[in-house]
Design a protein around this motif. Structure first.
Motif, mmCIF file in Angstrom:
data_model
loop_
_atom_site.group_PDB
_atom_site.id
_atom_site.type_symbol
_atom_site.label_atom_id
_atom_site.label_comp_id
_atom_site.label_asym_id
_atom_site.label_seq_id
_atom_site.Cartn_x
_atom_site.Cartn_y
_atom_site.Cartn_z
ATOM 1 N N LEU A 713 23.321 -32.562 89.812
ATOM 2 C CA LEU A 713 22.803 -32.192 88.493
ATOM 3 C C LEU A 713 23.948 -32.288 87.486
ATOM 4 N N SER A 714 23.656 -32.749 86.290
ATOM 5 C CA SER A 714 24.663 -32.856 85.236
ATOM 6 C C SER A 714 24.107 -32.234 83.962
ATOM 7 N N ILE A 715 24.816 -31.245 83.440
ATOM 8 C CA ILE A 715 24.315 -30.472 82.298
ATOM 9 C C ILE A 715 24.770 -31.112 80.988
ATOM 10 N N GLY A 716 23.806 -31.471 80.155
ATOM 11 C CA GLY A 716 24.099 -31.981 78.816
ATOM 12 C C GLY A 716 24.016 -30.834 77.819
ATOM 13 N N THR A 717 25.151 -30.208 77.527
ATOM 14 C CA THR A 717 25.133 -28.975 76.729
ATOM 15 C C THR A 717 24.732 -29.200 75.276
ATOM 16 N N ASN A 718 24.890 -30.407 74.760
ATOM 17 C CA ASN A 718 24.535 -30.646 73.355
ATOM 18 C C ASN A 718 23.036 -30.464 73.128
ATOM 19 N N ASP A 719 22.237 -31.195 73.893
ATOM 20 C CA ASP A 719 20.782 -31.064 73.748
ATOM 21 C C ASP A 719 20.292 -29.724 74.277
ATOM 22 N N LEU A 720 20.874 -29.260 75.374
ATOM 23 C CA LEU A 720 20.445 -27.973 75.924
ATOM 24 C C LEU A 720 20.637 -26.860 74.894
ATOM 25 N N SER A 721 21.691 -26.958 74.096
ATOM 26 C CA SER A 721 21.942 -25.955 73.059
ATOM 27 C C SER A 721 20.846 -25.967 72.005
ATOM 28 N N GLN A 722 20.530 -27.151 71.489
ATOM 29 C CA GLN A 722 19.554 -27.198 70.393
ATOM 30 C C GLN A 722 18.148 -26.849 70.867
ATOM 31 N N TYR A 723 17.812 -27.216 72.102
ATOM 32 C CA TYR A 723 16.483 -26.885 72.589
ATOM 33 C C TYR A 723 16.368 -25.406 72.952
ATOM 34 N N ASP A 739 26.065 -23.310 69.253
ATOM 35 C CA ASP A 739 27.268 -23.114 70.067
ATOM 36 C C ASP A 739 26.859 -22.969 71.531
ATOM 37 N N ALA A 740 27.366 -23.863 72.382
ATOM 38 C CA ALA A 740 26.972 -23.854 73.796
ATOM 39 C C ALA A 740 27.561 -22.682 74.566
ATOM 40 N N LEU A 741 28.443 -21.883 73.956
ATOM 41 C CA LEU A 741 28.925 -20.670 74.615
ATOM 42 C C LEU A 741 28.031 -19.467 74.314
ATOM 43 N N HIS A 742 26.879 -19.714 73.732
ATOM 44 C CA HIS A 742 25.904 -18.640 73.524
ATOM 45 C C HIS A 742 25.510 -18.079 74.900
ATOM 46 N N PRO A 743 25.407 -16.757 75.024
ATOM 47 C CA PRO A 743 25.058 -16.179 76.333
ATOM 48 C C PRO A 743 23.782 -16.753 76.943
ATOM 49 N N ALA A 744 22.813 -17.111 76.110
ATOM 50 C CA ALA A 744 21.579 -17.704 76.651
ATOM 51 C C ALA A 744 21.879 -19.029 77.353
ATOM 52 N N LEU A 745 22.760 -19.839 76.762
ATOM 53 C CA LEU A 745 23.148 -21.102 77.398
ATOM 54 C C LEU A 745 23.895 -20.842 78.697
ATOM 55 N N ALA A 815 30.369 -11.259 83.505
ATOM 56 C CA ALA A 815 30.237 -10.257 82.438
ATOM 57 C C ALA A 815 29.900 -10.904 81.102
ATOM 58 N N LEU A 816 30.281 -12.170 80.915
ATOM 59 C CA LEU A 816 30.020 -12.852 79.645
ATOM 60 C C LEU A 816 28.525 -13.050 79.414
ATOM 61 N N LEU A 817 27.749 -13.098 80.489
ATOM 62 C CA LEU A 817 26.304 -13.323 80.361
ATOM 63 C C LEU A 817 25.617 -12.173 79.638
ATOM 64 N N ASP A 818 26.273 -11.017 79.595
ATOM 65 C CA ASP A 818 25.662 -9.839 78.976
ATOM 66 C C ASP A 818 26.145 -9.605 77.550
ATOM 67 N N LEU A 819 27.001 -10.484 77.036
ATOM 68 C CA LEU A 819 27.488 -10.299 75.669
ATOM 69 C C LEU A 819 26.407 -10.676 74.663
ATOM 70 N N SER A 820 26.659 -10.338 73.409
ATOM 71 C CA SER A 820 25.595 -10.403 72.401
ATOM 72 C C SER A 820 25.515 -11.729 71.646
ATOM 73 N N SER A 821 26.571 -12.524 71.676
ATOM 74 C CA SER A 821 26.586 -13.734 70.847
ATOM 75 C C SER A 821 27.629 -14.708 71.352
ATOM 76 N N ALA A 822 27.549 -15.941 70.853
ATOM 77 C CA ALA A 822 28.558 -16.944 71.187
ATOM 78 C C ALA A 822 29.924 -16.514 70.685
ATOM 79 N N LYS A 823 29.944 -15.884 69.526
ATOM 80 C CA LYS A 823 31.220 -15.423 68.976
ATOM 81 C C LYS A 823 31.860 -14.394 69.895
ATOM 82 N N ALA A 824 31.052 -13.470 70.404
ATOM 83 C CA ALA A 824 31.580 -12.461 71.320
ATOM 84 C C ALA A 824 32.110 -13.107 72.590
ATOM 85 N N VAL A 825 31.431 -14.144 73.071
ATOM 86 C CA VAL A 825 31.889 -14.844 74.266
ATOM 87 C C VAL A 825 33.229 -15.509 73.991
#
Length: 836
Positions: A713-723, A739-745, A815-825
């Motif tokens: 599997l190969s993750i394309g973070t650009n499209d995954l971020s926008q979707y 920002d692909a470092l968003h906790p949801a991503l 622990a980063l998965l529980d942060l509130s935002s990409a900025k916090a990550v």
């Protein structure tokens, strides 16, 4: 309030010298407005729990929190003075609001150097906020270590007398905008509380559907009121009107509502060093050289009474000239794959079409203004609107308008952008624009410093992309420095040194030489494997679009090609490439990579990437339309031809095939069956490995099922971020938030790696996130074993991998998965794994 009448001895939450409150360099703390307590000048970098209890409040920015002890005492612990202005930078929370903690447990980890450089003081107050119920005794200590006895708290034997309030008399309320820098954090909340306690009326602050009594410090902070937020204040009692006026004054006066705060001039530590200006780092680096000042175009007074048709023609011609210049800039950015630069100037092009701007200029021309003055005034009016919003981000966007003001004025006046600069000059200005930055970069200036500006501005983004040291928010003093004066710009520490010694200059040159040597060493070691300190090997491959780029990647030490974009064969032509042309192109890439493997993505066009020879229906939402593998359902012959060409490369085992935009298992199975059929037709005994791109949330959520039938599997973070974020990454107004470092991503990446592992499949990342060294430890920690990056970054990413411990990355990344935002990550990443 619960109170079990137990006395309590509190352990020191920090190590260091103990100070009385009146020696704290802040009038609110020192005056006791928040309550009685003590302060510590910390020597360690962790705040510990002083007792068993529950965390009842955590500051949004992580610099302060409150614990309620078992006996009901509530203690506020505030790390440093004015640290709210850091907006979380340098702080890593280890607990959440509502969490039960034990004495000695780490609550916050913080960066002492970061705080010391940017804030007023490191002195950290520890305050009993509900002192009306408790008596506090400070033990006589000069210094203390974490956990040693510091304070004793005992319940008061008699509760304070409560004054009865006749609430039937007066009720008053009004709305007010909170102007305290950083919002209603601990210090301004204490002022509100102190003011409220001076009246008999009950008073409350309301934000949306939330409310808090003004005499409750925790309640006020818990509302999460930000700078510029509008709140409602209500008072009820005999002196309600007087209380309301006093509270409104406290809430509104501090931020100076009449004048918006300067752009991004974050409160910073007063620099006591002579001949040093302190600002905000926009792009790191260390340089020395002569300081030269740039000035904006100034227009003389306009006599008026111009012919409207002539002036409109002049403006139209100038606008079209600038549009043409920007289109050229855009094309160059696309060719160099400078995504951020492309997005910035695409936004500029959109602004030049803005009807509000154009209509304002046209109206002024119709009333007799010159085109120059009409354009300037239209821009300045829009800038004033953005500045008046009181939000730094909007004020920074106003700088893009000022850029267009200067560019169009130059076109109207027939002036080219040209400034003679000596080699290695450091440029100062009130505020530079994105196009200024590009011009200066082309002239090889050494660094940039500005009186105003912001660290998130487009100029800052471009400076970082160019590797150009940049400091903003230095204040007006920087404009008074004599032309040509020799200075040192230490952008990493946000300092401009105005009178450096010869020894300091020599030191700067030594540091820069060492950095250059470090980069050379990274490149020299790039041919070796990237193995973490605890022995985990990470493949560092390259994203390429041609055999020439593949050769560059090979020379730079790539472990393979992680993504070959085959679209380069199909676009900008009137007929599709035939099977033979495709085979030769793919073979050239394999040949360029020696004995290393090459992952080739099947054609990813359609939607917003149209081909002249492949007519597709017009789509309202092209990025959600016929893209990638979905195209095979419309034109299976196109994919068949490509697969045939791929199956004829040699050696075939070095070729891996990657399918884009897969969203369900059936799509994969259909292509797999077709690939097996083609292998049989060509009498091949073994088919190449077949992988799936994870670039839509559905694929990430189905990773385990996909991995059952895919080889990797190969993750394309650009499209995954926008979707995932529902934000178009080409939308100028949203690009900075995709920002692909968003906790949801990160959660989707973690789920992808977990699902793949269940079937023994490996996971790579080929999106832009793989090229971000800040993200390297996070991706390794979540289970990624291959990173495909831009060729020039191979040495840097390999070096980054070698300095990491994979087991620690795994532990901290969860622990980063529980942060509130990409900025916090990002802030947490800077703390856990600082970039050298």
């Amino acid at each position: 309030m619960s109170n079990n009448n137990n006395e309590l001895t509190l352990g020191a939450p920090l190590s260091g010298p103990v100070l009385t409150l009146d020696s704290v360099p802040d009038e609110v703390f020192a005056s006791g407005a928040m309550g009685d307590g003590v302060a510590i000048d910390p020597l360690n970098d962790c705040l510990h729990a002083p007792c068993d209890g529950v965390i009842i409040h955590v500051a949004r920015t992580g610099h302060a929190l409150t614990i309620r002890a078992e006996n009901g005492a509530e203690l506020l612990m505030h790390i440093g003075i004015d640290t709210v202005a850091l907006n979380g930078e340098g702080f890593a929370l280890r607990v959440k609001q509502g969490e039960r903690v034990s004495q000695g447990q780490v609550l916050v980890q913080f960066d002492l150097d970061c705080i010391a450089r940017q804030c007023k003081s490191l002195v950290s107050p520890i305050i009993l906020t509900n002192g009306e119920h408790f008596e506090l005794r400070v033990l006589d200590l000069k210094t203390v270590k974490v956990g040693e006895p510091l304070l004793q708290i005992a319940p008061r034997s008699v509760a304070p007398l409560q004054t009865a309030v006749d609430n039937s008399l007066v009720h008053a309320s009004t709305s007010v905008r909170v102007n305290h820098r950083g919002g209603l954090h601990a210090r301004p909340a204490a002022l509100v509380r102190k003011t409220a306690l001076g009246f008999s009326s009950e008073s409350q602050v309301h934000l949306g559907d939330k409310s808090a009594a003004c005499d409750s410090l925790i309640g006020l902070m818990g509302l999460g009121i930000g700078e510029g937020d509008e709140v409602r204040v209500s008072c009820r009692g005999k002196d309600a009107e007087a209380a309301l006026h006093a509270l409104v004054a406290v809430l509104s006066v501090a931020g100076n509502a009449a004048h918006p705060a300067p752009v991004a001039v974050a409160p910073r530590r007063a620099n006591t060093e002579a001949d040093v200006l302190q600002g905000v780092c926009a792009a790191p680096g260390l340089v020395c050289g002569p300081l030269l000042r740039l000035a904006a175009i100034e227009l003389p007074a306009d006599p008026g009474n111009h012919r409207a048709d002539e002036q409109q023609q002049r403006l139209d011609a100038a606008l079209e000239q600038v549009r043409g210049e920007i289109r050229t800039t855009l094309e160059h950015a696309r060719q160099r794959q400078q995504v951020e630069e492309e997005e910035i100037f695409a936004a500029h092009l959109a602004l030049l079409e803005d009807p509000a701007l154009l209509d304002a200029a046209t109206t002024a021309i119709e009333h007799g203004s010159a085109a120059t003055h009409a354009w300037r005034d239209a821009i300045q009016a829009q800038c004033a609107v953005l500045q008046a919003l009181g939000k730094p981000l909007f004020a920074e966007r106003a700088n893009d308008l000022r850029d267009l003001q200067q560019r169009v004025l130059r076109a109207l006046l027939g002036e080219a952008w040209h400034v003679e600069l000596p080699a290695g000059a450091i440029v100062s200005a009130h505020e530079l624009t994105p196009s200024d930055l590009l011009q200066l970069s082309a002239q090889q200036v050494a660094g940039i410093c500005m009186a105003e500006g912001g660290a998130t501005s487009h100029v800052a983004i471009l400076a970082r992309g160019k590797g150009l040291p940049c400091v903003v928010a230095l204040g007006a003093d920087v404009l008074a420095v004599p032309q040509g004066q020799r200075v040192v710009l230490d952008a990493t520490h946000a300092r401009l040194e105005l009178a450096p010694s010869d020894a300091r200059h020599a030191e700067v040159h030594r540091i820069r030489d060492a950095l250059t040597l470090h980069r050379q060493q990274q490149h020299a070691q790039a041919q070796g494997p990237a193995i973490t300190a605890d022995g985990v090997r990470i493949e560092v491959a390259a994203n390429v679009a041609s055999s020439a780029e593949a050769q560059l990647a090979f020379d730079n030490g790539a472990d393979g090609v992680g993504l070959l974009r085959t679209e380069f064969l199909f676009v900008d032509r009137h007929t599709a490439p035939d099977e033979q042309e495709q085979r030769q192109a793919y073979q050239a890439v394999l040949d360029a990579m020696g004995d290393k493997s090459v992952i080739i993505r099947t054609i990813d066009v359609g939607g917003d990437k149209q081909l002249d020879y492949l007519p597709l229906p017009v789509e309202a939402n092209p990025v959600l339309g016929l893209r990638g593998i979905r195209l095979a359902q419309v034109r299976p012959d196109l994919l068949d031809q490509q697969l045939r060409a791929l199956l004829q490369v040699s050696p075939l085992h070095r070729c891996r095939i990657l399918l884009p935009m897969v969203s369900e298992v059936d799509e994969l199975l259909q292509i797999r069956r077709r690939l097996d059929g083609l292998c049989a037709e060509l009498q091949l005994s073994q088919r190449p490995e077949l992988g799936v791109m994870i670039e839509v949330p559905a694929a990430a959520l189905m990773a385990e099922q996909l991995a059952q039938h895919a080889d990797f599997l190969s993750i394309g973070t650009n499209d995954l971020s926008q979707y995932t974020l529902a934000m178009d990454r080409d939308h100028a107004g949203l690009a900075a938030r995709v920002d692909a470092l968003h906790p949801a991503l990160l959660r989707l990446i973690a789920q992808t790696c977990s699902g793949a592992a269940k079937h023994g499949r490996w996971v790579g990342v080929c999106g832009a996130l793989a090229s971000d060294p800040l993200a390297t430890p996070v991706l390794i920690g979540l289970g990624v074993s291959e990173l495909s990056v831009s060729p020039p970054q191979i040495g840097e990413i390999k070096d980054r991998v070698r300095h990491l411990d994979a087991a620690q990355c795994q532990q901290l990344s969860q622990a980063l998965l529980d942060l509130s935002s990409a900025k916090a990550v990002r802030q947490a990443c800077h703390h856990h794994w600082p970039l050298s």
